[in-house]
Write an enzyme that holds these catalytic residues in place. Structure first.
Site, PDB file in Angstrom:
ATOM      1  N   ARG A 108     -33.527  51.794  18.619  1.00 29.19           N
ATOM      2  CA  ARG A 108     -32.502  50.855  18.165  1.00 29.19           C
ATOM      3  C   ARG A 108     -31.106  51.395  18.489  1.00 29.19           C
ATOM      4  O   ARG A 108     -30.226  50.643  18.911  1.00 29.19           O
ATOM      5  CB  ARG A 108     -32.632  50.618  16.657  1.00 29.19           C
ATOM      6  CG  ARG A 108     -31.486  49.786  16.098  1.00 29.19           C
ATOM      7  CD  ARG A 108     -31.621  49.535  14.612  1.00 29.19           C
ATOM      8  NE  ARG A 108     -30.467  48.775  14.122  1.00 29.19           N
ATOM      9  CZ  ARG A 108     -30.413  48.203  12.925  1.00 29.19           C
ATOM     10  NH1 ARG A 108     -31.428  48.322  12.099  1.00 29.19           N
ATOM     11  NH2 ARG A 108     -29.347  47.526  12.562  1.00 29.19           N
ATOM     12  N   ASN A 129     -38.950  42.242  14.325  1.00 27.36           N
ATOM     13  CA  ASN A 129     -37.953  41.555  15.137  1.00 27.36           C
ATOM     14  C   ASN A 129     -38.147  41.861  16.617  1.00 27.36           C
ATOM     15  O   ASN A 129     -38.701  42.905  16.967  1.00 27.36           O
ATOM     16  CB  ASN A 129     -36.543  41.980  14.688  1.00 27.36           C
ATOM     17  CG  ASN A 129     -36.044  41.140  13.535  1.00 27.36           C
ATOM     18  OD1 ASN A 129     -36.253  39.930  13.512  1.00 27.36           O
ATOM     19  ND2 ASN A 129     -35.379  41.770  12.584  1.00 27.36           N
ATOM     20  N   CYS A 161     -38.449  35.428   8.683  1.00 30.71           N
ATOM     21  CA  CYS A 161     -37.123  36.032   8.711  1.00 30.71           C
ATOM     22  C   CYS A 161     -36.501  35.909   7.329  1.00 30.71           C
ATOM     23  O   CYS A 161     -36.765  34.946   6.597  1.00 30.71           O
ATOM     24  CB  CYS A 161     -36.253  35.324   9.745  1.00 30.71           C
ATOM     25  SG  CYS A 161     -34.595  36.023   9.910  1.00 30.71           S
ATOM     26  N   HIS A 188     -32.590  33.805  13.913  1.00 25.83           N
ATOM     27  CA  HIS A 188     -31.225  34.327  14.039  1.00 25.83           C
ATOM     28  C   HIS A 188     -30.304  33.357  14.778  1.00 25.83           C
ATOM     29  O   HIS A 188     -29.252  33.743  15.278  1.00 25.83           O
ATOM     30  CB  HIS A 188     -31.217  35.702  14.709  1.00 25.83           C
ATOM     31  CG  HIS A 188     -31.842  36.766  13.849  1.00 25.83           C
ATOM     32  ND1 HIS A 188     -31.897  38.091  14.217  1.00 25.83           N
ATOM     33  CD2 HIS A 188     -32.426  36.707  12.625  1.00 25.83           C
ATOM     34  CE1 HIS A 188     -32.496  38.788  13.262  1.00 25.83           C
ATOM     35  NE2 HIS A 188     -32.831  37.954  12.293  1.00 25.83           N
ATOM     36  N   TYR A 236     -25.628  35.636  11.883  1.00 22.61           N
ATOM     37  CA  TYR A 236     -25.726  36.058  13.280  1.00 22.61           C
ATOM     38  C   TYR A 236     -24.901  35.182  14.223  1.00 22.61           C
ATOM     39  O   TYR A 236     -24.621  35.585  15.355  1.00 22.61           O
ATOM     40  CB  TYR A 236     -27.189  36.069  13.733  1.00 22.61           C
ATOM     41  CG  TYR A 236     -27.970  37.222  13.164  1.00 22.61           C
ATOM     42  CD1 TYR A 236     -28.024  38.450  13.814  1.00 22.61           C
ATOM     43  CD2 TYR A 236     -28.655  37.097  11.956  1.00 22.61           C
ATOM     44  CE1 TYR A 236     -28.733  39.516  13.285  1.00 22.61           C
ATOM     45  CE2 TYR A 236     -29.366  38.156  11.418  1.00 22.61           C
ATOM     46  CZ  TYR A 236     -29.403  39.361  12.082  1.00 22.61           C
ATOM     47  OH  TYR A 236     -30.105  40.415  11.555  1.00 22.61           O
TER      48      TYR A 236
END
Length: 444
Positions: free
Chosen positions: A96, A150, A172, A202, A256
């Protein structure tokens, strides 16, 4: 199904697992989980042990007859499962951090589920989930796969498009956060608020808001334009919306959306934060270390409140609620990622969407939305184009398709920059991208 329920959680060493266990304990009367298998890989063995021991203490304190099993053998765990949840991160938090830091070098937003970071998380995750699905088809074909790894929308898209397995639901926590924020603004309990959600993971919008059945969308939009009202999450900078923009949009954006409607400002904020405190992944790595230090305490037998700082709060609780509704054929309404089937007119029927669904024993039944409003339709379609292309790249390992996906994404400014970022990220993540091995050999 047997008298008790068998749940398998892949990525069982996740810091979110205590919330999942808490959810099962709370719902034991209606959703009696008697076997919970926590599965991880060798690299996650220590965390699995720490989390697993905490889970056992939580179950013992609650006095529910739930057996906790810890294993690195996925196939052993999957036999005769009723529900399988996936919450893994391929490459762990270090991957990440690369997803966030590399794009920033090119003046592009680095975020784990949007832009280049979202693409690479999908490229790493989708092949693993498709392997899990193959195992499920053999070992527990009647089980439901509840995915909250995700990017949940792209993972759901890939399973629907590149396997014959249809018992999959993507989940989500963003819609839950939105509804809870709205309830707080209105000063009411969250179960009195209903939001018509539609869009993609998102990239979901609240099209209408109801309080006790009465529409209050305009009132909520007015509150969203106030400078003292905040609708964001732990991992997203809380930059104010322009009031006139929100009023003209006439829909509730999700946190988002700031990356798309406030790209320059979010990029500058991200660069500033990265310089001062490290990127979000580096912050999360420290939070994770602190959480696992807490989890080690042999006296701890509850989910610690510090978990909510992690950014993904309510994922696990939403998963428990979804599984209980499927098991009990409740017919209640929940926003999930599932096959469109005509719910949103401007998205192909066979694509995954995030939309309110009636939850039944046969899975989610998407509620018809019609067409998305013109102001939001184009952006949603562009992101769906990106998702479809990204899924194809993840499955085929085709370099040109991956480049096309990168360039399609609205956060990437040009095909030249797309290629630069793609090449560097392919090299950085090559350990977790075996499908691109041939291309990487030619580069070397």
């Amino acid at each position: 199904m047997r008298n008790g329920i068998k749940v398998v959680t892949i990525g069982g060493g996740s810091s979110y697992t205590p919330e999942l266990v808490e959810g099962f304990i709370k719902r034991y009367d209606e959703f009696p989980v008697t076997e919970l298998w926590l599965v991880d890989i060798e690299a996650g063995k220590e965390k699995l042990h720490i989390v697993g021991e905490l889970a056992k203490r939580m179950v013992e304190k609650a006095g529910v007859p739930m057996d906790i099993h810890l294993t690195l053998n996925r196939r052993e765990a999957l036999k005769n499962a009723d529900f399988v949840t996936t919450q893994m991160r391929i490459g762990q938090i270090d991957a990440r951090i690369l997803d966030e830091k590399i794009p920033l070098k090119y003046d592009v937003i680095g975020q784990e589920t949007n832009g280049p970071g979202g693409l690479f998380k999908a490229l790493r995750t989708i092949p693993v989930v498709l392997d899990i699905v193959k195992d499920m088809e053999e070992l527990c074909p009647k089980a439901w796969l509840i995915n909250f790894a995700n990017p949940a929308g792209m993972v759901t898209e890939a399973v629907l498009r590149y396997s014959n397995f249809r018992r999959v639901v993507g989940l989500c926590n963003v819609p839950i956060h939105i509804r809870m924020n709205i309830a707080e603004w209105l000063g009411v309990e969250s179960d009195r608020v209903h939001v018509d959600f539609a869009g993609l993971n998102h990239m979901v919008f609240g099209l209408h808001v109801y309080l006790d059945g009465k529409e209050v969308t305009k009132e909520v939009i007015e509150k969203l334009t106030a400078k003292d009202q905040d609708m964001t999450m732990q991992n997203i900078a809380s930059l104010d919306w322009e009031p006139e923009f929100i009023k003209a949009l006439q829909a509730i954006p999700c946190p988002y959306h700031r990356y798309y409607y406030k790209t320059r400002e979010m990029l500058e904020e991200e660069k500033k934060e990265a310089a001062e405190n490290g990127c979000r992944g580096e912050v999360v790595k420290k939070l994770e270390a602190e959480l696992f230090d807490l989890y080690k305490d042999p006296e701890l037998d509850i989910k610690p409140p510090q978990l909510e700082k992690r950014g993904g709060a309510y994922y696990s609780d939403a998963a428990c609620s979804l599984m209980a509704s499927i098991y009990n054929n409740k017919g209640d309404i929940q926003p999930v990622n599932t096959r469109n089937n005509g719910a949103i007119a401007s998205i192909p029927d066979d694509s995954a969407v995030e939309v309110n669904c009636v939850i039944t024993k046969d899975g989610p039944k998407p509620m018809a939305v019609g067409d998305l409003p013109v102001p939001v339709r184009g952006l949603v379609q562009q992101i769906k184009s990106f998702e479809r292309t990204a899924c194809e790249a993840a499955v085929t390992g085709d370099y040109s398709t991956a480049l096309l996906a990168m360039a399609i994404n609205p956060l990437v400014p040009s095909d030249v920059v797309a290629k630069q970022i793609l090449d560097e990220m392919l090299e950085a993540h090559k350990e977790y991208l075996p499908q691109f091995a041939r291309k990487l050999e030619t580069v070397e």
